[in-house]
Enzyme design. Structure first.
Site, PDB file in Angstrom:
ATOM      1  N   CYS A 191       0.849  -1.191   0.000  1.00  0.00           N
ATOM      2  CA  CYS A 191       0.000   0.000   0.000  1.00  0.00           C
ATOM      3  C   CYS A 191       0.885   1.241   0.000  1.00  0.00           C
ATOM      4  O   CYS A 191       2.117   1.149  -0.007  1.00  0.00           O
ATOM      5  CB  CYS A 191      -0.948   0.029   1.202  1.00  0.00           C
ATOM      6  SG  CYS A 191      -0.095   0.120   2.789  1.00  0.00           S
TER       7      CYS A 191
ATOM      8  N   ASP B 173     -12.713  25.116 -31.268  1.00  0.00           N
ATOM      9  CA  ASP B 173     -12.182  25.892 -32.380  1.00  0.00           C
ATOM     10  C   ASP B 173     -12.782  25.295 -33.656  1.00  0.00           C
ATOM     11  O   ASP B 173     -13.058  24.097 -33.719  1.00  0.00           O
ATOM     12  CB  ASP B 173     -10.661  25.776 -32.406  1.00  0.00           C
ATOM     13  CG  ASP B 173     -10.066  26.412 -33.650  1.00  0.00           C
ATOM     14  OD1 ASP B 173     -10.416  27.559 -33.949  1.00  0.00           O
ATOM     15  OD2 ASP B 173      -9.259  25.745 -34.328  1.00  0.00           O
TER      16      ASP B 173
END
Length: 884
Positions: free
Chosen positions: A200, A580
């Site tokens: 972990c 655009d």
């Protein structure tokens, strides 16, 4: 080509590009040559074009010392050369070439003394190429700096200095010039290692703390989710590996060849100890129901604890030594405590369940890391190199730029290159995510990792194995997976406070109640041990990073680069998208839309126009030429070809002058246009650009040219609406008529026309002022201000475009909008899964804590709840790998 693109490809000594009115100077030396002999005007000084490299290699490009005797050899430039060492004088190179291969750059760097090896910086605050020139000139005055190169396009600066200590002052020097410099490679000897055995996030912290105490290690960063460690050091590779082993883990250098290999031997070793530990536990458990002596049963349980718990105990020792409280510490404490109070079965069960849980977790999380290894394995390890008449198989690492490689049908392309001979269909899905093969012929670019489906190809290599497009993708994806998302950063802060508090609470439970006579020591010690096991927030800590890694890996395989967890989260929260127009919603390449002949001779009109326009490189001229070629309409005998600046072109055909250009050209010649005026107005109002064709006395006809909408645009817009995108807006510099036509055809909600770059920024801010989270989709260069202003910048066409991959938050590699709806869905699902993981982890902990005090939660149940929760969180996150 945009202005910035043009500038980025020209001389680097003048802010990485000269303006248009300086263009005539680019054939000569770019910087001052005080006292030097006149430089040949045929040399290109700092050109980025690879084809000019040989010409540039022997030129004296930048400012040189007046002492010609000391600099008789080809000079390394961008700064004054003084007392250059012999080996440096003998190595000729073009000075600031951005197009040269990385290998040459690295060789040059490695030939320098330690202090002179160039280091990279990210520059923040540059507005235009002249800012790059300001930084270069400002730093060149600093004592100890040898060379400075600033690339405005990528926002990066490379600096070589006499000593490493000089670099310490560079950020402050740049700040004085009005910019910010962020070191990208602070230390010269920085390596990446793959770490095995981490359970972990706290394991990563243990390694970091342990290695940071070594005086030979300057910097170390360990990322649990990717299993990688980045370390800057002055020692050797073996010492780094030994240091990692001393902290209870295994490390191996993260090279391309190592990445191709699995880690099966280490997995088998871990599996075998778990199996043997479980076997002893089973024998002890079975023996407890027979007449076997208690001592033998205890010995079997003890053997199970020792075999299964050796590695966790070793890791726990180094975790405590480095000041960390990780899962190994808690499990080792629980096992030892259980043995001390005579609960040998509980202790052995804790160890075995912990080992089994870790094995399952490691297998699961390794699958999320495989998303990168699968990209690496897309490229073959060897290439067929053509040497004279022979074909030689070589490792890709040994193939150089300009080598000729042969790719047979069905083979994967090993390196980026340019097709010299042959035609074929190439499956580019690994790079761009495109579902259909792309036809390639002479002069086209091919990418490593793509599949040659039909014809045989000879390809000239243009990039080394570490510089290929897929190598850059892998590097960017790995960087993205290591960047913490806001949710992950919050969880990490929470866990860093939560764990010590619960650990302290567990100790108090063990000691305080029995001191005041509330039960026996053994009873409260057992409850305290159970609380210790439950205390580890393993599932909580990995709830976010595993989901982020899975989602970014999925996106990469589908041709989308997401630059980090932050941008993944932002994509999920987007409420409006600004597009655009040119090159995003449309092809960006004009095509002939309509031909009108006033003399009812359409082919004659097209033939005359082709004859005039064939000598022009203007996109509209090329569109007309392509239109004529497709219809097999040939050229006529023409002469006296001339370009008329800003208006059109002319040619003499059979003794008659013909013109092709805009209406203004014919108005200036006073040729009446009244016959077609009404038609012209109609075509222009629908977004067409007009080319009028005629002589000095009459109009022959006109050709309407228009940008075409991408095939996938309308479908993508519809899908975005289906997934609930709030608003879609189009931004364009075109006129109102063109904008309205494209907006109507694509289905966007609204549009803004006749915009300058700064106006696009205003339009994005307008959406933000309405309280919406806005994404801007553009080409990554022309729309840079708007991309930067938006909450999320999405660039089109990352394949082969370094600038797009450098600047945007998300890159659509296939140069179309097809993957945008997938990206939004993926990010939203990732956010939902992260929330599920976090809540599940917290509720599991809360339930376990509540069950401890009534005595319902046994020690082995506590282990099962912790490792089980972690495993469920990982498996839940892995669902993102299969998102379609």
């Amino acid at each position: 080509m945009s202005r910035i693109e043009k500038e980025s490809q020209s001389s680097c000594c003048s802010s990485h590009g000269e303006s248009e009115f300086h263009k005539t100077k680019q054939e000569s030396s770019c910087c001052s040559n005080e006292g030097a002999e006149e430089v040949s005007t045929t040399s290109t000084c700092c050109g980025s074009d690879v084809k000019e490299k040989e010409a540039a290699a022997t030129s004296t490009c930048c400012e040189t010392d007046t002492n010609e005797k000391e600099t008789t050899g080809p000079s390394t430039c961008c700064g004054k050369v003084t007392n250059m060492k012999k080996e440096h004088k003998e190595s000729s190179s073009s000075c600031c070439s951005t197009g040269e291969s990385k290998k040459e750059e690295m060789d040059a760097a490695n030939s320098q003394p330690e202090g002179q090896k160039p280091l990279e910086y990210k520059i923040h605050g540059m507005d235009c190429p002249s800012c790059a020139a300001t930084i270069e000139k400002g730093l060149q005055k600093t004592k100890g700096i040898q060379t400075v190169r600033v690339n405005y396009g990528t926002g990066k600066m490379t600096v070589a200095a006499d000593e490493l200590s000089v670099h310490d002052d560079i950020p402050e020097q740049v700040r004085k010039l009005g910019f910010e410099a962020e070191p990208l490679n602070k230390y010269n000897n920085r390596q990446t290692y793959k770490i095995e055995g981490m359970d972990c996030g706290s394991c990563a912290m243990t390694i970091e703390k342990h290695l940071s105490r070594n005086p030979h290690i300057q910097d170390v960063q360990v990322n649990f989710s990717t299993g990688k460690m980045h370390v800057a050091h002055t020692t050797n590779q073996n010492e780094i590996i030994k240091e990692v082993q001393r902290s209870g883990f295994d490390a191996s250098l993260d090279s391309i060849s190592n990445q191709r290999k699995g880690t099966s031997e280490k997995k088998k070793k871990g599996n075998s100890t778990t199996t043997i530990s479980g076997l002893f536990l089973a024998l002890g458990f079975i023996g407890s129901f027979t007449n076997v002596s208690p001592e033998l049963i205890t010995a079997l349980y003890a053997a199970s604890i020792l075999i299964g718990g050796f590695k966790p105990a070793k890791s726990a020792f180094y975790a405590i030594k480095s000041g960390s409280l990780d899962m190994n510490v808690l499990m080792a404490s629980a096992a030892i405590g259980a043995a001390l109070i005579g609960e040998w079965f509980e202790g052995a069960t804790v160890v075995w369940l912990f080992a089994l849980g870790n094995t399952l977790q490691n297998r699961s999380i390794e699958r999320t890391r495989e998303s990168i290894r699968s990209l690496i394995n897309l490229t073959p390890s060897e290439a067929t190199v053509k040497s004279g008449d022979q074909l030689i198989r070589k490792p890709v690492e040994e193939v150089g730029v300009n080598d000729i490689i042969v790719i047979k049908p069905g083979e994967k392309i090993p390196l980026d290159g340019e097709v010299l001979t042959g035609t074929s269909s190439i499956n580019q899905a690994p790079i761009t995510g495109e579902s259909l093969p792309v036809d390639k012929q002479q002069g086209d670019t091919v990418y490593a990792g793509t599949v040659n489906e039909s014809g045989s190809l000879e390809v000239k290599v243009t990039k080394l194995v570490e510089d290929t497009t897929i190598a850059k993708i892998i590097h960017l994806v790995e960087e993205a997976q290591e960047k913490k998302a806001p949710t992950q950063a919050f969880v990490d802060r929470f866990a860093s406070v939560y764990t010590p508090i619960v650990f302290t609470l567990a100790l108090l439970i063990m000691v305080v109640p029995p001191l005041f006579g509330f039960g026996s020591w053994g009873e409260w010690l057992y409850k305290g041990l159970a609380l210790l096991v439950v205390a580890c927030p393993c599932a909580l800590v990995i709830s976010t990073p595993v989901a982020i890694v899975s989602a970014i890996g999925n996106a990469a395989k589908n041709g989308v680069l997401i630059k980090g967890g932050t941008f993944l989260e932002k994509a999920g929260a987007i409420q409006a998208i600004a597009f655009d127009k040119t090159g995003t919603l449309t092809e960006g390449k004009p095509k002939v839309a309509e031909v009108i002949s006033l003399q009812n001779n359409r082919e004659e009109l097209i033939g005359i126009t082709r004859t005039i326009e064939e000598h022009s490189t203007h996109p509209i001229a090329q569109a007309i030429t392509s239109y004529a070629v497709e219809r097999n309409i040939g050229t006529k005998q023409g002469e006296d070809f001339k370009a008329i600046a800003g208006k059109g072109a002319q040619a003499t055909i059979n003794g008659t002058e013909y013109f092709a250009g805009n209406p203004k050209l014919f108005n200036d010649m006073e040729v009446p246009l009244h016959e077609i005026e009404e038609r012209m107005d109609s075509l222009q109002s629908h977004g067409n650009t007009l080319v009028v064709v005629g002589t000095r006395t009459e109009i022959l006809g006109l050709i309407a040219v228009a940008d075409t909408i991408r095939d996938i645009t309308v479908q993508s817009i519809q899908k975005l609406k289906q997934i609930g995108m709030g608003e879609m807006m189009m931004l364009t510099g075109d006129n109102e008529g063109t904008a309205k036509k494209i907006a109507d055809e694509t289905g966007v909600d609204r549009y803004f026309a006749e915009l300058l770059p700064e106006d696009k920024v205003t339009a994005v801010k307008k959406l933000q002022d309405e309280g919406k989270s806005v994404a801007m989709v553009g080409d990554g260069i022309n729309d840079a201000p708007a991309l930067a202003t938006a909450d999320l910048g999405i660039a089109m066409g990352g394949a082969g475009t370094d600038t797009a991959m450098e600047t945007a938050d998300i890159v659509l590699m296939a140069d179309n909008l097809e993957k945008l709806p997938h990206t939004i869905r993926l990010s939203r699902r990732a956010m939902n899964i992260i929330k599920q993981n976090v809540w599940f982890s917290l509720l599991t902990k809360l339930a376990a804590l509540l069950l401890i005090f009534p005595g319902f939660l046994t020690l082995w149940m506590a282990v099962l709840s912790d490792t089980g929760a972690a495993l469920i969180v990982i498996l839940n996150s892995m669902r993102l790998l299969r998102q379609k």
